[in-house]
Design a protein around this motif. Structure first.
Motif, PDB file in Angstrom:
ATOM      1  N   THR A  22       0.838  -1.200   0.000  1.00 32.29           N
ATOM      2  CA  THR A  22       0.000   0.000   0.000  1.00 32.29           C
ATOM      3  C   THR A  22       0.872   1.249   0.000  1.00 32.29           C
ATOM      4  O   THR A  22       0.689   2.152  -0.809  1.00 32.29           O
ATOM      5  CB  THR A  22      -0.938   0.009   1.220  1.00 32.29           C
ATOM      6  OG1 THR A  22      -1.815  -1.112   1.132  1.00 32.29           O
ATOM      7  CG2 THR A  22      -1.751   1.294   1.283  1.00 32.29           C
ATOM      8  N   LEU A  26       1.859   4.428  -3.346  1.00 38.29           N
ATOM      9  CA  LEU A  26       1.262   5.751  -3.202  1.00 38.29           C
ATOM     10  C   LEU A  26       2.251   6.865  -3.539  1.00 38.29           C
ATOM     11  O   LEU A  26       3.432   6.780  -3.195  1.00 38.29           O
ATOM     12  CB  LEU A  26       0.733   5.926  -1.784  1.00 38.29           C
ATOM     13  CG  LEU A  26      -0.418   4.980  -1.457  1.00 38.29           C
ATOM     14  CD1 LEU A  26      -0.749   5.049   0.016  1.00 38.29           C
ATOM     15  CD2 LEU A  26      -1.634   5.320  -2.295  1.00 38.29           C
ATOM     16  N   MET A  30       1.826   8.406   3.409  1.00 38.63           N
ATOM     17  CA  MET A  30       0.505   7.994   3.899  1.00 38.63           C
ATOM     18  C   MET A  30       0.398   8.186   5.407  1.00 38.63           C
ATOM     19  O   MET A  30       1.338   7.876   6.143  1.00 38.63           O
ATOM     20  CB  MET A  30       0.281   6.533   3.567  1.00 38.63           C
ATOM     21  CG  MET A  30      -1.052   6.012   4.040  1.00 38.63           C
ATOM     22  SD  MET A  30      -1.345   4.358   3.453  1.00 38.63           S
ATOM     23  CE  MET A  30      -3.120   4.302   3.583  1.00 38.63           C
ATOM     24  N   PRO A  31      -0.748   8.674   5.876  1.00 41.84           N
ATOM     25  CA  PRO A  31      -0.953   8.765   7.328  1.00 41.84           C
ATOM     26  C   PRO A  31      -0.911   7.375   7.975  1.00 41.84           C
ATOM     27  O   PRO A  31      -1.599   6.449   7.530  1.00 41.84           O
ATOM     28  CB  PRO A  31      -2.349   9.380   7.456  1.00 41.84           C
ATOM     29  CG  PRO A  31      -2.582  10.087   6.163  1.00 41.84           C
ATOM     30  CD  PRO A  31      -1.868   9.255   5.127  1.00 41.84           C
ATOM     31  N   ARG A  34      -4.196   5.640   8.998  1.00 40.65           N
ATOM     32  CA  ARG A  34      -4.984   4.890   8.010  1.00 40.65           C
ATOM     33  C   ARG A  34      -4.523   3.432   7.983  1.00 40.65           C
ATOM     34  O   ARG A  34      -5.341   2.514   7.905  1.00 40.65           O
ATOM     35  CB  ARG A  34      -4.882   5.527   6.632  1.00 40.65           C
ATOM     36  CG  ARG A  34      -5.680   6.827   6.575  1.00 40.65           C
ATOM     37  CD  ARG A  34      -6.108   7.164   5.190  1.00 40.65           C
ATOM     38  NE  ARG A  34      -7.171   6.297   4.737  1.00 40.65           N
ATOM     39  CZ  ARG A  34      -8.259   6.727   4.099  1.00 40.65           C
ATOM     40  NH1 ARG A  34      -8.432   8.019   3.881  1.00 40.65           N
ATOM     41  NH2 ARG A  34      -9.160   5.890   3.675  1.00 40.65           N
ATOM     42  N   PRO A  88      -1.183  15.736   6.209  1.00 39.96           N
ATOM     43  CA  PRO A  88      -1.328  14.732   5.144  1.00 39.96           C
ATOM     44  C   PRO A  88      -1.833  15.374   3.855  1.00 39.96           C
ATOM     45  O   PRO A  88      -2.500  16.407   3.884  1.00 39.96           O
ATOM     46  CB  PRO A  88      -2.364  13.767   5.719  1.00 39.96           C
ATOM     47  CG  PRO A  88      -3.137  14.580   6.695  1.00 39.96           C
ATOM     48  CD  PRO A  88      -2.189  15.603   7.247  1.00 39.96           C
ATOM     49  N   ASP A  89      -1.507  14.738   2.755  1.00 42.67           N
ATOM     50  CA  ASP A  89      -2.032  15.188   1.474  1.00 42.67           C
ATOM     51  C   ASP A  89      -3.559  15.081   1.524  1.00 42.67           C
ATOM     52  O   ASP A  89      -4.097  14.121   2.086  1.00 42.67           O
ATOM     53  CB  ASP A  89      -1.463  14.301   0.358  1.00 42.67           C
ATOM     54  CG  ASP A  89      -1.797  14.828  -1.007  1.00 42.67           C
ATOM     55  OD1 ASP A  89      -2.943  14.584  -1.468  1.00 42.67           O
ATOM     56  OD2 ASP A  89      -0.944  15.477  -1.620  1.00 42.67           O
ATOM     57  N   TYR A  92      -5.839  11.829   1.145  1.00 44.17           N
ATOM     58  CA  TYR A  92      -6.125  10.862   2.210  1.00 44.17           C
ATOM     59  C   TYR A  92      -7.394  11.192   2.984  1.00 44.17           C
ATOM     60  O   TYR A  92      -7.808  10.424   3.847  1.00 44.17           O
ATOM     61  CB  TYR A  92      -4.927  10.720   3.150  1.00 44.17           C
ATOM     62  CG  TYR A  92      -3.740  10.133   2.432  1.00 44.17           C
ATOM     63  CD1 TYR A  92      -3.783   8.832   1.963  1.00 44.17           C
ATOM     64  CD2 TYR A  92      -2.612  10.894   2.181  1.00 44.17           C
ATOM     65  CE1 TYR A  92      -2.707   8.293   1.278  1.00 44.17           C
ATOM     66  CE2 TYR A  92      -1.529  10.358   1.505  1.00 44.17           C
ATOM     67  CZ  TYR A  92      -1.591   9.052   1.056  1.00 44.17           C
ATOM     68  OH  TYR A  92      -0.525   8.524   0.368  1.00 44.17           O
ATOM     69  N   ARG A  93      -8.003  12.331   2.672  1.00 48.55           N
ATOM     70  CA  ARG A  93      -9.293  12.691   3.261  1.00 48.55           C
ATOM     71  C   ARG A  93     -10.431  12.545   2.257  1.00 48.55           C
ATOM     72  O   ARG A  93     -11.599  12.583   2.630  1.00 48.55           O
ATOM     73  CB  ARG A  93      -9.260  14.150   3.736  1.00 48.55           C
ATOM     74  CG  ARG A  93      -8.414  14.411   4.916  1.00 48.55           C
ATOM     75  CD  ARG A  93      -8.608  15.829   5.428  1.00 48.55           C
ATOM     76  NE  ARG A  93      -8.091  16.836   4.520  1.00 48.55           N
ATOM     77  CZ  ARG A  93      -6.854  17.317   4.545  1.00 48.55           C
ATOM     78  NH1 ARG A  93      -6.017  16.876   5.436  1.00 48.55           N
ATOM     79  NH2 ARG A  93      -6.472  18.237   3.688  1.00 48.55           N
ATOM     80  N   LEU A 116      -7.741  13.230  10.469  1.00 50.55           N
ATOM     81  CA  LEU A 116      -7.276  13.776   9.190  1.00 50.55           C
ATOM     82  C   LEU A 116      -8.021  15.036   8.764  1.00 50.55           C
ATOM     83  O   LEU A 116      -7.844  15.503   7.628  1.00 50.55           O
ATOM     84  CB  LEU A 116      -7.374  12.696   8.107  1.00 50.55           C
ATOM     85  CG  LEU A 116      -6.558  11.426   8.382  1.00 50.55           C
ATOM     86  CD1 LEU A 116      -6.785  10.405   7.288  1.00 50.55           C
ATOM     87  CD2 LEU A 116      -5.079  11.748   8.535  1.00 50.55           C
ATOM     88  N   LEU A 125       3.345  10.248   9.210  1.00 49.32           N
ATOM     89  CA  LEU A 125       3.266   9.803   7.821  1.00 49.32           C
ATOM     90  C   LEU A 125       4.371   8.798   7.559  1.00 49.32           C
ATOM     91  O   LEU A 125       5.443   8.860   8.170  1.00 49.32           O
ATOM     92  CB  LEU A 125       3.443  11.002   6.868  1.00 49.32           C
ATOM     93  CG  LEU A 125       2.468  12.164   7.034  1.00 49.32           C
ATOM     94  CD1 LEU A 125       2.906  13.337   6.170  1.00 49.32           C
ATOM     95  CD2 LEU A 125       1.059  11.726   6.678  1.00 49.32           C
ATOM     96  N   SER A 127       6.429   6.747   4.233  1.00 51.64           N
ATOM     97  CA  SER A 127       6.653   6.605   2.792  1.00 51.64           C
ATOM     98  C   SER A 127       7.825   5.658   2.577  1.00 51.64           C
ATOM     99  O   SER A 127       8.638   5.435   3.482  1.00 51.64           O
ATOM    100  CB  SER A 127       6.930   7.964   2.144  1.00 51.64           C
ATOM    101  OG  SER A 127       8.077   8.556   2.721  1.00 51.64           O
TER     102      SER A 127
END
Length: 167
Positions: A22, A26, A30-31, A34, A88-89, A92-93, A116, A125, A127
């Motif tokens: 996952t 991306l 990512m948070p 999540r 977060p970007d 993600y919401r 979020l 986050l 990555s």
């Protein structure tokens, strides 16, 4: 070892590749929350938790999140992922206000909405490191951990190199 750690450890072989794949796929960090909610959902589906009181369920859910954060911290030490704290970007919401039922429980959606929300502040986050840090081996379960380091989810220590699949 805490019960929630045993629970997560028993499904780790199924969950860890999904978590890493996952994150790997991306474009933006990512948070962690999540991922934690998804791992908790996998635990709740694999184990009968109906007899636990709500306080115990909350404690176990939070423990699963802490276990995931510890694992991500170990992966960060090996250079496979990068952990940061930032806003977060917005992507993600995007799905959190949908009327479509998602794969998570309504309570999980509510926790994600709160964590979020645009005014909620920075969150943890994760990555993939640009060089990968051996991530393809970690995803496939063939990562060889260096001598004297934590080798897997439970943080067992070894004095000789071993693969995580031998835990």
């Amino acid at each position: 070892m805490a019960e929630h750690t045993r629970m997560v450890d028993s499904i780790l072989d199924d969950v860890l590749p999904d978590v890493l794949n996952t994150v790997y796929g991306l474009p933006e960090p990512m948070p962690v929350i999540r991922l934690a909610e998804s791992v908790w959902t996998a635990c709740a589906e694999a184990f009968y938790l109906d007899e636990l009181d709500p306080t115990a369920v909350t404690r176990w859910r939070e423990g699963v999140g802490a276990d995931l954060r510890r694992l991500l911290g170990e992966l960060a030490e090996f250079g496979a992922v990068e952990l940061t704290v930032a806003q977060p970007d917005p992507m993600y919401r995007a799905d959190l206000d949908s009327d479509e039922p998602g794969p998570l429980s309504p309570d999980a959606w509510d926790r994600l909405r709160a964590a979020l929300a645009p005014d909620a502040g920075p969150v943890e986050l994760v990555s993939i490191r640009p060089a990968g840090g051996g991530i393809s081996n970690a995803i496939s379960g063939r990562e060889t951990w260096p001598s004297g380091t934590a080798c897997c989810w439970t943080g067992c220590l070894t004095t000789t190199p071993m693969t995580c699949s031998t835990r």
